[in-house]
Design a protein around this motif. Structure first.
Motif, PDB file in Angstrom:
ATOM      1  N   ASN A  25     -25.358   3.131   2.149  1.00  8.73           N
ATOM      2  CA  ASN A  25     -24.097   3.544   1.549  1.00  8.73           C
ATOM      3  C   ASN A  25     -24.057   3.077   0.096  1.00  8.73           C
ATOM      4  O   ASN A  25     -24.569   1.995  -0.222  1.00  8.73           O
ATOM      5  CB  ASN A  25     -22.901   2.911   2.287  1.00  8.73           C
ATOM      6  CG  ASN A  25     -22.826   3.340   3.737  1.00  8.73           C
ATOM      7  OD1 ASN A  25     -22.897   4.522   4.039  1.00  8.73           O
ATOM      8  ND2 ASN A  25     -22.689   2.371   4.630  1.00  8.73           N
ATOM      9  N   VAL A  26     -23.452   3.890  -0.742  1.00  6.62           N
ATOM     10  CA  VAL A  26     -23.231   3.491  -2.138  1.00  6.62           C
ATOM     11  C   VAL A  26     -21.740   3.580  -2.417  1.00  6.62           C
ATOM     12  O   VAL A  26     -21.116   4.615  -2.154  1.00  6.62           O
ATOM     13  CB  VAL A  26     -24.019   4.387  -3.113  1.00  6.62           C
ATOM     14  CG1 VAL A  26     -23.656   4.043  -4.562  1.00  6.62           C
ATOM     15  CG2 VAL A  26     -25.511   4.212  -2.911  1.00  6.62           C
ATOM     16  N   MET A  27     -21.187   2.483  -2.917  1.00  7.30           N
ATOM     17  CA  MET A  27     -19.763   2.409  -3.216  1.00  7.30           C
ATOM     18  C   MET A  27     -19.525   2.286  -4.716  1.00  7.30           C
ATOM     19  O   MET A  27     -20.334   1.674  -5.422  1.00  7.30           O
ATOM     20  CB  MET A  27     -19.137   1.203  -2.495  1.00  7.30           C
ATOM     21  CG  MET A  27     -18.973   1.400  -0.989  1.00  7.30           C
ATOM     22  SD  MET A  27     -20.532   1.476  -0.036  1.00  7.30           S
ATOM     23  CE  MET A  27     -21.096  -0.227  -0.055  1.00  7.30           C
ATOM     24  N   ASN A  28     -18.427   2.841  -5.187  1.00  7.77           N
ATOM     25  CA  ASN A  28     -18.119   2.748  -6.614  1.00  7.77           C
ATOM     26  C   ASN A  28     -17.421   1.436  -6.939  1.00  7.77           C
ATOM     27  O   ASN A  28     -17.283   0.551  -6.077  1.00  7.77           O
ATOM     28  CB  ASN A  28     -17.301   3.959  -7.077  1.00  7.77           C
ATOM     29  CG  ASN A  28     -15.938   4.048  -6.403  1.00  7.77           C
ATOM     30  OD1 ASN A  28     -15.456   3.077  -5.803  1.00  7.77           O
ATOM     31  ND2 ASN A  28     -15.302   5.200  -6.501  1.00  7.77           N
ATOM     32  N   GLU A  29     -16.948   1.311  -8.185  1.00  2.68           N
ATOM     33  CA  GLU A  29     -16.350   0.041  -8.631  1.00  2.68           C
ATOM     34  C   GLU A  29     -14.995  -0.222  -7.988  1.00  2.68           C
ATOM     35  O   GLU A  29     -14.409  -1.293  -8.175  1.00  2.68           O
ATOM     36  CB  GLU A  29     -16.212   0.032 -10.158  1.00  2.68           C
ATOM     37  CG  GLU A  29     -15.205   0.995 -10.749  1.00  2.68           C
ATOM     38  CD  GLU A  29     -15.761   2.410 -10.909  1.00  2.68           C
ATOM     39  OE1 GLU A  29     -15.065   3.256 -11.508  1.00  2.68           O
ATOM     40  OE2 GLU A  29     -16.872   2.681 -10.430  1.00  2.68           O
ATOM     41  N   GLU A  30     -14.501   0.722  -7.194  1.00  4.67           N
ATOM     42  CA  GLU A  30     -13.247   0.527  -6.461  1.00  4.67           C
ATOM     43  C   GLU A  30     -13.482   0.301  -4.976  1.00  4.67           C
ATOM     44  O   GLU A  30     -12.535   0.211  -4.190  1.00  4.67           O
ATOM     45  CB  GLU A  30     -12.330   1.737  -6.661  1.00  4.67           C
ATOM     46  CG  GLU A  30     -11.906   1.923  -8.114  1.00  4.67           C
ATOM     47  CD  GLU A  30     -11.092   3.183  -8.314  1.00  4.67           C
ATOM     48  OE1 GLU A  30     -11.037   4.006  -7.361  1.00  4.67           O
ATOM     49  OE2 GLU A  30     -10.522   3.358  -9.397  1.00  4.67           O
ATOM     50  N   GLY A  31     -14.767   0.235  -4.579  1.00  4.09           N
ATOM     51  CA  GLY A  31     -15.092  -0.016  -3.177  1.00  4.09           C
ATOM     52  C   GLY A  31     -15.053   1.223  -2.300  1.00  4.09           C
ATOM     53  O   GLY A  31     -15.124   1.123  -1.073  1.00  4.09           O
ATOM     54  N   ILE A  32     -14.967   2.405  -2.899  1.00  4.27           N
ATOM     55  CA  ILE A  32     -14.929   3.666  -2.158  1.00  4.27           C
ATOM     56  C   ILE A  32     -16.364   4.151  -1.936  1.00  4.27           C
ATOM     57  O   ILE A  32     -17.181   4.158  -2.864  1.00  4.27           O
ATOM     58  CB  ILE A  32     -14.127   4.749  -2.909  1.00  4.27           C
ATOM     59  CG1 ILE A  32     -12.712   4.257  -3.207  1.00  4.27           C
ATOM     60  CG2 ILE A  32     -14.107   6.054  -2.119  1.00  4.27           C
ATOM     61  CD1 ILE A  32     -11.867   4.014  -1.968  1.00  4.27           C
ATOM     62  N   ILE A  33     -16.673   4.580  -0.713  1.00  7.64           N
ATOM     63  CA  ILE A  33     -18.007   5.103  -0.411  1.00  7.64           C
ATOM     64  C   ILE A  33     -18.145   6.485  -1.059  1.00  7.64           C
ATOM     65  O   ILE A  33     -17.404   7.410  -0.737  1.00  7.64           O
ATOM     66  CB  ILE A  33     -18.243   5.211   1.106  1.00  7.64           C
ATOM     67  CG1 ILE A  33     -18.131   3.838   1.775  1.00  7.64           C
ATOM     68  CG2 ILE A  33     -19.623   5.825   1.404  1.00  7.64           C
ATOM     69  CD1 ILE A  33     -18.228   3.860   3.302  1.00  7.64           C
ATOM     70  N   ILE A  34     -19.104   6.608  -1.960  1.00 12.05           N
ATOM     71  CA  ILE A  34     -19.303   7.887  -2.661  1.00 12.05           C
ATOM     72  C   ILE A  34     -20.681   8.488  -2.365  1.00 12.05           C
ATOM     73  O   ILE A  34     -20.999   9.583  -2.818  1.00 12.05           O
ATOM     74  CB  ILE A  34     -19.107   7.733  -4.185  1.00 12.05           C
ATOM     75  CG1 ILE A  34     -20.073   6.695  -4.765  1.00 12.05           C
ATOM     76  CG2 ILE A  34     -17.664   7.372  -4.507  1.00 12.05           C
ATOM     77  CD1 ILE A  34     -20.028   6.604  -6.286  1.00 12.05           C
ATOM     78  N   GLY A  35     -21.487   7.773  -1.593  1.00 12.79           N
ATOM     79  CA  GLY A  35     -22.782   8.289  -1.162  1.00 12.79           C
ATOM     80  C   GLY A  35     -23.165   7.612   0.139  1.00 12.79           C
ATOM     81  O   GLY A  35     -23.018   6.391   0.280  1.00 12.79           O
ATOM     82  N   SER A  36     -23.642   8.397   1.120  1.00 14.59           N
ATOM     83  CA  SER A  36     -23.968   7.795   2.413  1.00 14.59           C
ATOM     84  C   SER A  36     -24.892   8.701   3.218  1.00 14.59           C
ATOM     85  O   SER A  36     -24.853   9.934   3.069  1.00 14.59           O
ATOM     86  CB  SER A  36     -22.686   7.539   3.217  1.00 14.59           C
ATOM     87  OG  SER A  36     -22.996   7.031   4.495  1.00 14.59           O
ATOM     88  N   GLY A  37     -25.727   8.065   4.057  1.00 22.26           N
ATOM     89  CA  GLY A  37     -26.541   8.823   4.996  1.00 22.26           C
ATOM     90  C   GLY A  37     -25.689   9.401   6.108  1.00 22.26           C
ATOM     91  O   GLY A  37     -26.120  10.294   6.844  1.00 22.26           O
ATOM     92  N   ASP A  38     -24.461   8.901   6.260  1.00 21.01           N
ATOM     93  CA  ASP A  38     -23.492   9.402   7.230  1.00 21.01           C
ATOM     94  C   ASP A  38     -22.362  10.067   6.446  1.00 21.01           C
ATOM     95  O   ASP A  38     -21.490   9.392   5.898  1.00 21.01           O
ATOM     96  CB  ASP A  38     -22.956   8.232   8.077  1.00 21.01           C
ATOM     97  CG  ASP A  38     -21.944   8.679   9.124  1.00 21.01           C
ATOM     98  OD1 ASP A  38     -21.615   9.887   9.157  1.00 21.01           O
ATOM     99  OD2 ASP A  38     -21.474   7.825   9.897  1.00 21.01           O
ATOM    100  N   SER A  39     -22.396  11.397   6.357  1.00 21.18           N
ATOM    101  CA  SER A  39     -21.454  12.129   5.502  1.00 21.18           C
ATOM    102  C   SER A  39     -19.994  11.892   5.872  1.00 21.18           C
ATOM    103  O   SER A  39     -19.103  12.034   5.032  1.00 21.18           O
ATOM    104  CB  SER A  39     -21.759  13.629   5.554  1.00 21.18           C
ATOM    105  OG  SER A  39     -21.656  14.118   6.880  1.00 21.18           O
ATOM    106  N   GLN A  40     -19.728  11.502   7.136  1.00 17.31           N
ATOM    107  CA  GLN A  40     -18.338  11.287   7.572  1.00 17.31           C
ATOM    108  C   GLN A  40     -17.718  10.049   6.923  1.00 17.31           C
ATOM    109  O   GLN A  40     -16.497   9.887   6.937  1.00 17.31           O
ATOM    110  CB  GLN A  40     -18.284  11.161   9.092  1.00 17.31           C
ATOM    111  CG  GLN A  40     -18.660  12.451   9.814  1.00 17.31           C
ATOM    112  CD  GLN A  40     -18.521  12.346  11.324  1.00 17.31           C
ATOM    113  OE1 GLN A  40     -18.378  11.243  11.874  1.00 17.31           O
ATOM    114  NE2 GLN A  40     -18.560  13.485  12.003  1.00 17.31           N
TER     115      GLN A  40
END
Length: 372
Positions: A25-40
């Motif tokens: 998972n990749v999260m932005n500077e606000e802690g929101i997941i913006i990239g993931s192997g699990d699209s959900q």
């Protein structure tokens, strides 16, 4: 400034998951997941990432901790740094003890992808700005000299230096061909050169020079361009422009040299305006002549004989400067046969190749036919 985008984050995920059998998972500077192997999981808040952003260091989360945190599973979360700033978080799902050995590698991979993307964006931005400057200089609109000089200075380029305009054309144009060609050309450019792509997809290089330099002195550099291009290209060069305002004329000369030169000498890789000045001038005058039938007599040479001996004879006569021995030797014919052909040309056209004024008219007629 936002460095991590959804597209870039997903690229990091896909690259790292190719070599690691774990969800990323990749999260932005606000802690929101913006990239993931699990699209959900996209757009979910990741409490583990918030903890990393707060502490500024890696955080290991086991199953008991994950149960108490929103949008979080067991794994390791690490800060993604760029220019010594934390710009996001990368998380690896799994038992911390089992994935610990891979954590730093994943972090390094994420930061490398981010750095490569940033550098590519800078290169593309610089290329776009150069193209904008080049198009402003060579356009038909009134040139705002100070505007282009300011932007060039921003790139560290001095526009006060004299320049030759080069027009470079690939034999088979595609967007991909042009991009590859531009990258190849950039390796052969000096820091004060400019490269741009016109609205007609012509590649234009404004080659920095000195007042005393001749275009012929650039020939070694042009040969290197041919070599690194990896494809068949033709290059036209204009005259030396000693000021920014003169560059437009050099560009037009380079275009004319390519247009005329490639028609009459199609196997050449280079077309210098200085070598085709007369041909360009005659072609321009001939094309502007309102009487379209003014050179119709040339068609009689084309119609005479299927082998085109008279046209070949005229071509040889022009290229050998009227020296009969050289012409006969080149055509593998006797001098008497050559005289007969020259007489025949005069009969058909009313123009005697041995007359200086008539040979200019014949040359112009042939030139216009060839470029059409």
């Amino acid at each position: 400034m936002q460095f991590l985008t959804y597209k870039l984050a997903q690229e990091i995920v896909e690259r790292t998951m190719e070599i690691l059998d774990s969800n990323i998972n990749v999260m932005n500077e606000e802690g929101i997941i913006i990239g993931s192997g699990d699209s959900q999981r996209i757009n979910q808040l990741h409490d583990g990432a918030l903890l990393v952003l707060k502490k500024g260091e890696s955080v290991e989360i086991d199953q008991s901790m994950a149960a108490k945190m929103k949008g979080t599973r067991s794994g390791i979360n690490l800060p993604i740094r760029f220019n010594n700033e934390i710009v996001g978080v990368v998380g690896i799902t799994g038992e911390p003890e089992q994935i610990k050995n891979y954590a730093q590698l994943v972090k390094m991979a994420a930061e490398l992808v981010l750095e490569q993307s940033f550098l590519l964006e800078r290169v593309q931005w610089r290329q776009r700005l150069q193209s904008e400057i080049v198009n402003q200089i060579i356009s038909d609109e009134d040139l705002n000299t100070e505007w282009v000089k300011d932007r060039a200075r921003f790139l560290g380029i001095n526009l006060e230096q004299p320049r030759f305009a080069l027009v470079i054309k690939p034999s088979d144009y595609t967007d991909l061909t042009n991009q590859k060609l531009i990258r190849s050309i950039q390796y052969e450019m000096n820091k004060n050169d400019l490269i741009g792509v016109t609205f007609n997809n012509e590649i234009v290089v404004l080659k920095a020079s000195s007042v005393s330099e001749s275009i012929k002195e650039l020939t070694p550099s042009l040969h290197r361009l041919l070599k690194v291009s990896g494809s068949k290209i033709i290059i036209g060069t204009g005259g030396l422009a000693e000021s920014v305002k003169e560059v437009k004329l050099s560009f037009q000369q380079a275009k004319s040299a390519v247009f005329v030169g490639s028609k009459i000498q199609p196997n050449n890789p280079f077309y210098h305006y200085e070598d085709f000045r007369l041909e360009v001038m005659l072609a321009k005058v001939g094309q502007e002549e309102p009487d379209k039938n003014i050179f119709s007599f040339y068609q009689r040479l084309l119609d005479e004989g299927k082998k085109g001996e008279l046209v070949d004879t005229l071509q040889a006569f022009i290229e050998e400067n009227g020296e009969l021995n050289k012409i006969a030797e080149r055509l593998y014919i006797h001098r008497n046969t050559l005289r007969y052909r020259l007489d025949r040309i005069e009969e058909l056209t009313g123009k005697d190749p041995r007359n200086i004024k008539d040979i200019i008219v014949l040359f112009t007629a042939k030139l216009l036919h060839d470029i059409r």
